[in-house]
Design a protein around this motif. Structure first.
Motif, mmCIF file in Angstrom:
data_model
loop_
_atom_site.group_PDB
_atom_site.id
_atom_site.type_symbol
_atom_site.label_atom_id
_atom_site.label_comp_id
_atom_site.label_asym_id
_atom_site.label_seq_id
_atom_site.Cartn_x
_atom_site.Cartn_y
_atom_site.Cartn_z
ATOM 1 N N VAL A 166 24.910 -29.507 -33.611
ATOM 2 C CA VAL A 166 25.987 -28.521 -33.600
ATOM 3 C C VAL A 166 26.979 -28.967 -32.547
ATOM 4 O O VAL A 166 26.601 -29.240 -31.404
ATOM 5 N N THR A 167 28.238 -29.059 -32.926
ATOM 6 C CA THR A 167 29.251 -29.527 -31.997
ATOM 7 C C THR A 167 30.508 -28.693 -32.127
ATOM 8 O O THR A 167 30.740 -28.049 -33.153
ATOM 9 N N GLU A 168 31.304 -28.721 -31.075
ATOM 10 C CA GLU A 168 32.565 -27.984 -31.124
ATOM 11 C C GLU A 168 33.642 -28.862 -31.744
ATOM 12 O O GLU A 168 33.665 -30.088 -31.553
ATOM 13 N N LYS A 169 34.545 -28.216 -32.431
ATOM 14 C CA LYS A 169 35.686 -28.912 -33.018
ATOM 15 C C LYS A 169 36.388 -29.736 -31.945
ATOM 16 O O LYS A 169 36.604 -29.271 -30.828
ATOM 17 N N GLY A 170 36.690 -30.983 -32.301
ATOM 18 C CA GLY A 170 37.402 -31.862 -31.391
ATOM 19 C C GLY A 170 36.506 -32.822 -30.620
ATOM 20 O O GLY A 170 36.990 -33.804 -30.045
ATOM 21 N N LYS A 171 35.191 -32.542 -30.609
ATOM 22 C CA LYS A 171 34.266 -33.437 -29.909
ATOM 23 C C LYS A 171 33.892 -34.614 -30.806
ATOM 24 O O LYS A 171 34.005 -34.550 -32.029
ATOM 25 N N ASP A 172 33.424 -35.690 -30.184
ATOM 26 C CA ASP A 172 32.928 -36.837 -30.931
ATOM 27 C C ASP A 172 31.418 -36.695 -31.118
ATOM 28 O O ASP A 172 30.729 -36.158 -30.244
ATOM 29 N N ARG A 183 27.529 -38.606 -47.432
ATOM 30 C CA ARG A 183 27.744 -37.252 -46.925
ATOM 31 C C ARG A 183 27.475 -36.279 -48.071
ATOM 32 O O ARG A 183 27.869 -36.532 -49.219
ATOM 33 N N GLN A 184 26.818 -35.187 -47.755
ATOM 34 C CA GLN A 184 26.561 -34.170 -48.770
ATOM 35 C C GLN A 184 26.929 -32.806 -48.197
ATOM 36 O O GLN A 184 26.252 -32.286 -47.304
ATOM 37 N N ARG A 185 28.001 -32.254 -48.733
ATOM 38 C CA ARG A 185 28.391 -30.905 -48.331
ATOM 39 C C ARG A 185 27.523 -29.903 -49.077
ATOM 40 O O ARG A 185 26.964 -30.207 -50.129
ATOM 41 N N LEU A 186 27.431 -28.709 -48.551
ATOM 42 C CA LEU A 186 26.561 -27.679 -49.109
ATOM 43 C C LEU A 186 26.858 -27.456 -50.583
ATOM 44 O O LEU A 186 28.014 -27.208 -50.958
ATOM 45 N N THR A 221 35.913 -34.237 -34.182
ATOM 46 C CA THR A 221 35.346 -33.564 -35.357
ATOM 47 C C THR A 221 36.159 -32.352 -35.779
ATOM 48 O O THR A 221 36.759 -31.640 -34.953
ATOM 49 N N GLN A 222 36.166 -32.142 -37.086
ATOM 50 C CA GLN A 222 36.843 -30.999 -37.701
ATOM 51 C C GLN A 222 35.798 -30.169 -38.453
ATOM 52 O O GLN A 222 34.725 -30.679 -38.801
ATOM 53 N N GLN A 223 36.119 -28.932 -38.746
ATOM 54 C CA GLN A 223 35.161 -28.075 -39.434
ATOM 55 C C GLN A 223 34.788 -28.636 -40.803
ATOM 56 O O GLN A 223 33.656 -28.475 -41.249
ATOM 57 N N THR A 225 26.952 -29.465 -37.920
ATOM 58 C CA THR A 225 27.743 -28.225 -37.988
ATOM 59 C C THR A 225 28.816 -28.295 -36.915
ATOM 60 O O THR A 225 28.509 -28.471 -35.725
ATOM 61 N N VAL A 226 30.053 -28.174 -37.352
ATOM 62 C CA VAL A 226 31.187 -28.185 -36.420
ATOM 63 C C VAL A 226 31.718 -26.765 -36.310
ATOM 64 O O VAL A 226 32.118 -26.160 -37.309
#
Lengths: 115, 112
Positions: free
Chosen positions: A12-18, A36-39, A82-84, A113-114
């Protein structure tokens, strides 16, 4: 023998982090793939390595995504700023490589999860 | 047009039923074909390769029609444990090396 392993299993990371995702392929497998597999969606090809070189990077969605592989073994997928919409499961697979050796063995994935 | 297209389903069938999934692919130069299975929140696993002459593995039969660019999977005597998403997978051509293109999957739910 050991299968494909990936770490971390969840991130889990915040938006904008690498973020950096790691894949350890099956020993002796020269080909390595990232998907990559989105939900609720299918697998989206990102990049393919044969040895340490990447003959096909066509699936990388933007220049925020990069990947490398060293020693014909471990690979890392890096997502910068990272972006959502980057939230997804990132799957790594390996195969023996070469024409005619197509079965790909998948790792359990990293769920990103962003927020 | 997507490179690999599948009916997303879901297919809801009773135990013991026979069910068939279809898949079409766009690149006529495609070399190799597979069905993978993906359980909920798990990684995909190879179910079977698909050969031009058709092939069978227990209750599972795969067929390839190169002229129509069409692949099928038939499951006989469905079991509850067959419930999963079935992915049609194609190796587009030799110039792509080992790259595989995955369909979005067909959901199968087998009910008692």
């Amino acid at each position: 023998g050991a299968g494909v392993s990936q770490s971390p299993s969840n991130k889990v990371t915040e938006k904008g982090k690498d973020v950096e995702l790691r894949c350890d392929p099956i020993s002796g497998h020269t080909a390595l793939y990232w998907y990559r597999q989105r939900l609720g969606q299918g697998l989206e090809f990102l990049i393919y390595f044969q040895g340490n070189s990447a003959p096909d990077k066509s699936g990388l969605p933007s220049d925020r995504f990069s990947a490398e592989r060293t020693g014909e073994s471990v690979s890392t997928l890096t997502i910068q700023r990272t972006q959502q919409e980057d939230s997804a499961v990132y799957l790594c697979a390996s195969s023996l490589g070469g024409f005619g050796s197509y079965e790909q063995y998948f790792g359990p994935g990293t769920r990103l999860t962003v927020t | 047009r997507k490179e690999v297209e599948q009916d997303p389903g879901p297919f809801n069938v009773p135990e013991g039923a026979t069910v068939a999934f279809n898949c079409t692919y766009s690149n006529s130069a495609s070399q190799s074909f597979f069905w993978y299975r993906q359980d909920c929140r798990k990684e995909p696993k190879l179910l079977m390769s698909v050969y031009s002459s058709g092939n069978e593995d227990g209750r599972f039969t795969a067929q390839l029609n190169r002229a129509s660019q069409y692949i099928s999977l038939l499951i006989r005597d469905s079991k509850l444990s067959d419930s999963a998403t079935y992915l049609c997978v194609v190796n587009p051509s030799r110039e792509y090396g080992n790259k595989l293109v995955f369909g979005a999957g067909t959901i199968l739910r087998v009910k008692s």
